[in-house]
Design a protein around this motif. Structure first.
Motif, PDB file in Angstrom:
ATOM      1  N   PHE A   8       1.280   8.129   9.067  1.00 11.01           N
ATOM      2  CA  PHE A   8       1.877   7.190   8.107  1.00 11.01           C
ATOM      3  C   PHE A   8       3.250   6.722   8.602  1.00 11.01           C
ATOM      4  CE2 PHE A   8      -0.937   9.876   5.531  1.00 11.01           C
ATOM      5  CZ  PHE A   8      -1.822   8.894   5.130  1.00 11.01           C
TER       6      PHE A   8
ATOM      7  N   LEU B 289       2.708   4.192  11.237  1.00  7.07           N
ATOM      8  CA  LEU B 289       2.352   2.866  10.694  1.00  7.07           C
ATOM      9  C   LEU B 289       3.591   2.140  10.181  1.00  7.07           C
ATOM     10  CD1 LEU B 289      -1.007   3.244   8.743  1.00  7.07           C
ATOM     11  CD2 LEU B 289      -0.581   2.142  10.929  1.00  7.07           C
ATOM     12  N   SER B 290       4.497   2.870   9.505  1.00  9.30           N
ATOM     13  CA  SER B 290       5.753   2.250   9.037  1.00  9.30           C
ATOM     14  C   SER B 290       6.536   1.749  10.241  1.00  9.30           C
ATOM     15  CB  SER B 290       6.625   3.263   8.286  1.00  9.30           C
ATOM     16  OG  SER B 290       5.909   3.837   7.259  1.00  9.30           O
TER      17      SER B 290
ATOM     18  N   GLU C 148       6.966  -4.692  14.639  1.00  6.72           N
ATOM     19  CA  GLU C 148       6.356  -6.029  14.675  1.00  6.72           C
ATOM     20  C   GLU C 148       7.293  -7.071  14.062  1.00  6.72           C
ATOM     21  OE1 GLU C 148       1.613  -5.081  14.936  1.00  6.72           O
ATOM     22  OE2 GLU C 148       2.397  -5.612  12.968  1.00  6.72           O
TER      23      GLU C 148
ATOM     24  N   VAL D 133       1.143  -4.926  17.746  1.00  4.86           N
ATOM     25  CA  VAL D 133       0.635  -3.632  18.214  1.00  4.86           C
ATOM     26  C   VAL D 133      -0.852  -3.542  17.847  1.00  4.86           C
ATOM     27  CG1 VAL D 133       0.877  -1.116  18.051  1.00  4.86           C
ATOM     28  CG2 VAL D 133       2.896  -2.577  17.873  1.00  4.86           C
TER      29      VAL D 133
ATOM     30  N   PRO E 117      -4.754  -1.415  17.862  1.00  4.11           N
ATOM     31  CA  PRO E 117      -5.204  -0.014  17.748  1.00  4.11           C
ATOM     32  C   PRO E 117      -5.209   0.710  19.103  1.00  4.11           C
ATOM     33  CG  PRO E 117      -6.646  -1.449  16.477  1.00  4.11           C
ATOM     34  CD  PRO E 117      -5.710  -2.350  17.223  1.00  4.11           C
TER      35      PRO E 117
ATOM     36  N   SER F 194      -5.803  -0.133   9.366  1.00  2.00           N
ATOM     37  CA  SER F 194      -4.371  -0.305   9.017  1.00  2.00           C
ATOM     38  C   SER F 194      -3.755  -1.490   9.745  1.00  2.00           C
ATOM     39  CB  SER F 194      -3.559   0.932   9.407  1.00  2.00           C
ATOM     40  OG  SER F 194      -4.114   2.070   8.888  1.00  2.00           O
ATOM     41  N   LEU F 195      -4.181  -1.715  10.990  1.00  2.00           N
ATOM     42  CA  LEU F 195      -3.559  -2.769  11.800  1.00  2.00           C
ATOM     43  C   LEU F 195      -4.338  -4.079  11.751  1.00  2.00           C
ATOM     44  CD1 LEU F 195      -2.591  -0.636  14.929  1.00  2.00           C
ATOM     45  CD2 LEU F 195      -1.105  -1.366  13.083  1.00  2.00           C
TER      46      LEU F 195
ATOM     47  N   LYS G  13      -2.514  -5.886   6.993  1.00  2.00           N
ATOM     48  CA  LYS G  13      -1.097  -6.189   7.268  1.00  2.00           C
ATOM     49  C   LYS G  13      -0.565  -7.204   6.255  1.00  2.00           C
ATOM     50  CE  LYS G  13      -0.648  -5.399  12.222  1.00  2.00           C
ATOM     51  NZ  LYS G  13      -0.615  -6.061  13.520  1.00  2.00           N
TER      52      LYS G  13
ATOM     53  N   ASN H  23       2.409  -6.677   3.640  1.00  4.12           N
ATOM     54  CA  ASN H  23       3.614  -7.515   3.585  1.00  4.12           C
ATOM     55  C   ASN H  23       3.837  -8.085   2.188  1.00  4.12           C
ATOM     56  OD1 ASN H  23       4.242  -7.066   6.238  1.00  4.12           O
ATOM     57  ND2 ASN H  23       3.122  -8.858   6.983  1.00  4.12           N
TER      58      ASN H  23
ATOM     59  N   LYS I  73       4.998  -5.379  -0.055  1.00  4.45           N
ATOM     60  CA  LYS I  73       6.383  -5.007   0.269  1.00  4.45           C
ATOM     61  C   LYS I  73       7.360  -5.958  -0.423  1.00  4.45           C
ATOM     62  CE  LYS I  73       8.601  -4.039   4.667  1.00  4.45           C
ATOM     63  NZ  LYS I  73       8.257  -4.062   6.063  1.00  4.45           N
TER      64      LYS I  73
ATOM     65  N   LYS J  21       8.959  -0.945  -0.064  1.00  2.00           N
ATOM     66  CA  LYS J  21       8.288  -0.238   1.034  1.00  2.00           C
ATOM     67  C   LYS J  21       7.289   0.807   0.548  1.00  2.00           C
ATOM     68  CE  LYS J  21      11.584  -0.644   4.768  1.00  2.00           C
ATOM     69  NZ  LYS J  21      12.582   0.001   5.585  1.00  2.00           N
TER      70      LYS J  21
ATOM     71  N   LYS K  47       3.327   1.088   1.269  1.00  2.00           N
ATOM     72  CA  LYS K  47       2.712   2.264   1.900  1.00  2.00           C
ATOM     73  C   LYS K  47       1.497   2.743   1.091  1.00  2.00           C
ATOM     74  CE  LYS K  47       3.648   6.837   3.692  1.00  2.00           C
ATOM     75  NZ  LYS K  47       4.596   7.903   3.928  1.00  2.00           N
TER      76      LYS K  47
ATOM     77  N   SER L 148      -2.124   2.544   2.760  1.00  3.61           N
ATOM     78  CA  SER L 148      -2.778   3.856   2.907  1.00  3.61           C
ATOM     79  C   SER L 148      -4.103   3.882   2.172  1.00  3.61           C
ATOM     80  CB  SER L 148      -1.884   4.976   2.362  1.00  3.61           C
ATOM     81  OG  SER L 148      -0.638   4.946   2.993  1.00  3.61           O
TER      82      SER L 148
ATOM     83  N   LEU M 249      -7.342   4.635   4.090  1.00  7.26           N
ATOM     84  CA  LEU M 249      -7.866   5.995   3.881  1.00  7.26           C
ATOM     85  C   LEU M 249      -9.204   6.013   3.153  1.00  7.26           C
ATOM     86  CD1 LEU M 249      -4.663   8.053   2.996  1.00  7.26           C
ATOM     87  CD2 LEU M 249      -6.049   8.218   5.052  1.00  7.26           C
TER      88      LEU M 249
ATOM     89  N   ILE N 183      -4.835  13.170  -1.061  1.00  8.04           N
ATOM     90  CA  ILE N 183      -3.869  12.642  -0.090  1.00  8.04           C
ATOM     91  C   ILE N 183      -3.134  11.430  -0.684  1.00  8.04           C
ATOM     92  CG2 ILE N 183      -3.649  11.542   2.192  1.00  8.04           C
ATOM     93  CD1 ILE N 183      -5.842  13.510   3.127  1.00  8.04           C
TER      94      ILE N 183
ATOM     95  N   ILE O 297       0.941  10.716  -1.418  1.00  9.44           N
ATOM     96  CA  ILE O 297       1.699   9.523  -1.018  1.00  9.44           C
ATOM     97  C   ILE O 297       2.373   8.888  -2.236  1.00  9.44           C
ATOM     98  CG2 ILE O 297       1.448   7.180  -0.080  1.00  9.44           C
ATOM     99  CD1 ILE O 297      -0.870   8.363   1.653  1.00  9.44           C
TER     100      ILE O 297
END
Lengths: 76, 529
Positions: A32, A35-36, A42, A49, A51, B321-322, B327, B331, B334, B339, B343, B347, B351, B379, B383
């Motif tokens: 985590f 990822l932050s 970025e 970035v 995977p 995640s990416l 993303k 954003n 956020k 933040k 998250k 997540s 997840l 989990i 978080i």
């Protein structure tokens, strides 16, 4: 590099990033936190970035992270 | 011919070691490959065509992607940056089609043979709920041994080639051996290509050190499997089958016993597997790192079935995640919620598939899906409440650093894990909930000492033996955690003492192993996943 260290400090201020070379191996940064960090990288350096970049060697130290950022900047 | 059987340990393994050693070096990889296919054949007969099919798919997909990458490298020389970017986009899109094709073929076969009937039954039931006749008929598919393990290895190979972590291998034999190394076939560990392929192919000669160290590890694994896990099997099976007859205290004991059984059975099998590979000079990745010393459930999953967790992290968690949409979602969140909000959202998005797949990977049952979702919720809760726990740690720094607090965290995590394993072993989520309710509302410690305990097939001798053996495993785990390498210490003992240690392990297994009258040979649990 200064900017990178600032980002890292914000994620976990209790680490000496100038000397630590086991950020991933010793679980100092978990997935985590990574990822932050990626999200911040970025935004700050305008890089992407993927995977495939998410390997321990790229994140074990500030220097390794910085090298990855420079490589990604070059690749555009 | 499972790894803990005499047929494997006293016939198959020595025979393979012997043939391997007497063969010239260049033929040794072929000996290992033949041993792998023979081992596979002994369980699944002609279903080994599935394994060969998967090997061909990964080999071909890897080569295709690699060729595209090399051609791109050639083409981009002397091109302008903008043109390189456009070309890269086009090549990447083509590579993705190949990767997707390979992965769909590999996972598609797994999905059909393992999950089709589960899907068909649930779809039919769903249609019936809406009074619609029909649905899908169930079909009997034979499932090759280890398909859940080798499929993940094959997928990791294709994706690693695509991501540029490794080059595709032109040597089909080396790719085939990576997929069919006999110690890994039944229960993993799920290795990556760069971890094992080269070592397997080098055909290194056997050495006294490798064989003796490997044998020690095998004996230790047998101790966990046949002295602890198999002895607990009768009591676990009884409690989980007739759970309605038992007091909450006995059900809690059943959940603890199952967790103990599963850990010793799976980690014991991994000791046998890793020890066997060590004999051939091959280092397999570890699957367990003292999981019951974890301070939270996330850490537990970094220490339990490590290679599955790492696979899910690298091939599901990070890619999701990416991905562009996550993303964007992150954003946007956020901007609106800060933040921590971002998250939570990112997540949850990454997840959820991780834990759904983790649950489903174990088998087509709702109890496994429930098990996965149980960890997803735990989990995510960690978080969501992160700011509160951070504030708590800040305000009570002394307490947080106290050893007692660490013990509290470990015990808390263990309780959560035991509850998870209760759902994992229960016939279904509903039965699991009934058991948990019984534990929470009808718990009488006196029940543990009343008549039904003796009827569970666990007498006082068994109980004492299990406690003693678990204590030994726990102490060994603590020593490992402190970086003490016990086998290397034993290796440095004077010869008489060293051999005494070996005999103690052998005799320990022979005398205290749960076999013979009153015990049934217990199949490897993870081999069924």
């Amino acid at each position: 590099m200064e900017e990178l260290l600032e980002i890292l400090e914000e994620i976990n201020p209790d680490v000496d990033y100038e000397t630590c070379t086991t950020l991933i191996d010793d679980h100092i940064l978990d997935s985590f936190a990574i990822l932050s960090l990626v999200s911040e990288l970025e935004d700050a350096f305008d890089v992407q970035v993927s995977p495939g970049d998410m390997v321990a060697e790229n994140f074990n130290s500030a220097e390794a992270i910085w090298n990855m950022v420079k490589r990604l900047e070059e690749e555009g | 011919m499972a790894y803990h059987t005499l047929l494997f340990l006293l016939v198959f393994l020595p025979l393979v070691l012997l043939i391997y050693q007497i063969m010239p070096r260049k033929f040794r990889p072929a000996v290992l490959l033949a041993a792998g296919y023979a081992f596979f054949f002994s369980f699944s007969r002609f279903l080994f065509v599935y394994l060969i099919g998967a090997t061909i798919v990964m080999y071909a997909a890897g080569l295709l992607v690699d060729r595209m990458q090399q051609r791109f490298k050639e083409q981009k020389k002397g091109m302008e940056r903008a043109a390189v970017k456009t070309l890269k986009k086009r090549v990447t899109a083509r590579e993705r089609w190949v990767v997707a094709g390979g992965v769909v073929l590999l996972v598609g076969v797994l999905a059909v043979v393992k999950y089709y009937n589960f899907f068909a039954q649930n779809l039919t039931e769903l249609l019936h709920l809406f009074s619609i006749e029909g649905g899908l008929k169930t079909v009997t598919f034979l499932q090759p041994i280890g398909i859940s393990f080798y499929t993940l290895q094959a997928v990791s190979y294709i994706v690693d080639v695509y991501e540029g972590k490794i080059r595709a291998d032109r040597n089909f034999g080396r790719v085939a051996l990576y997929m069919a190394f006999f110690p890994q076939i039944m229960e993993g560990p799920i290795a990556r290509y760069e971890q094992t392929a080269a070592a397997l192919w080098q055909g290194a000669p056997l050495s006294y050190r490798n064989v003796s160290m490997g044998a020690q590890r095998i004996l230790w694994g047998l101790f966990k499997k046949i002295v602890i896990a198999d002895r607990l099997n009768v009591v676990v099976a009884d409690i989980f089958t007739y759970y309605q007859n038992y007091d909450g205290a006995i059900l809690a004991l059943g959940a603890v016993a199952y967790t103990t059984q599963l850990y010793n059975e799976f980690s014991g099998c991994m000791d046998i597997v890793i020890g066997t590979a060590e004999m051939f000079g091959v280092t397999l990745p570890e699957n367990f790192r003292q999981p019951f010393l974890s301070k939270n459930v996330s850490e537990f999953w970094r220490r339990w079935h490590v290679t599955l967790g790492a696979w899910l992290k690298d091939y599901i968690f990070y890619p999701v995640s990416l991905s562009g949409w996550v993303k964007k979602l992150g954003n946007r969140t956020k901007e609106r919620f800060g933040k921590h909000g971002a998250k939570i959202v990112v997540s949850a998005a990454a997840l959820f598939p991780v834990w759904l797949i983790n649950g489903l990977w174990h088998g087509p049952q709702w109890s496994y899906i429930f098990f996965g979702m149980y960890y997803f919720v735990l989990i995510m809760a960690g978080i969501v409440f992160e700011p509160l726990t951070a504030r708590f740690h800040e305000r009570h720094q002394n307490l947080a650093a106290h050893k007692g607090f660490m013990v509290f965290q470990i015990v808390r995590t263990t309780i959560l894990v035991v509850i998870g394993e209760l759902f994992f072993r229960a016939p279904g989520p509903r039965q699991g909930l009934v058991m948990l309710k019984q534990i929470l509302t009808n718990f009488h410690i006196s029940a543990l000492f009343s008549a039904p305990m003796a009827e569970l097939g666990l007498d006082i001798h068994d109980a004492v033996l299990i406690f003693a053996a678990v204590a030994i495993v726990f102490v060994v785990g603590l020593l490992h955690e402190k970086g003490v390498h016990i086998r290397e210490r034993i290796e440095k003992f004077p010869t008489p003492l060293r051999w005494c240690s070996y005999y103690a392990l052998i005799l320990g297994n022979l005398i205290f192993g749960a076999y013979g009258d009153g015990y049934l040979e217990v199949d490897l649990i993870y081999a069924n996943f």
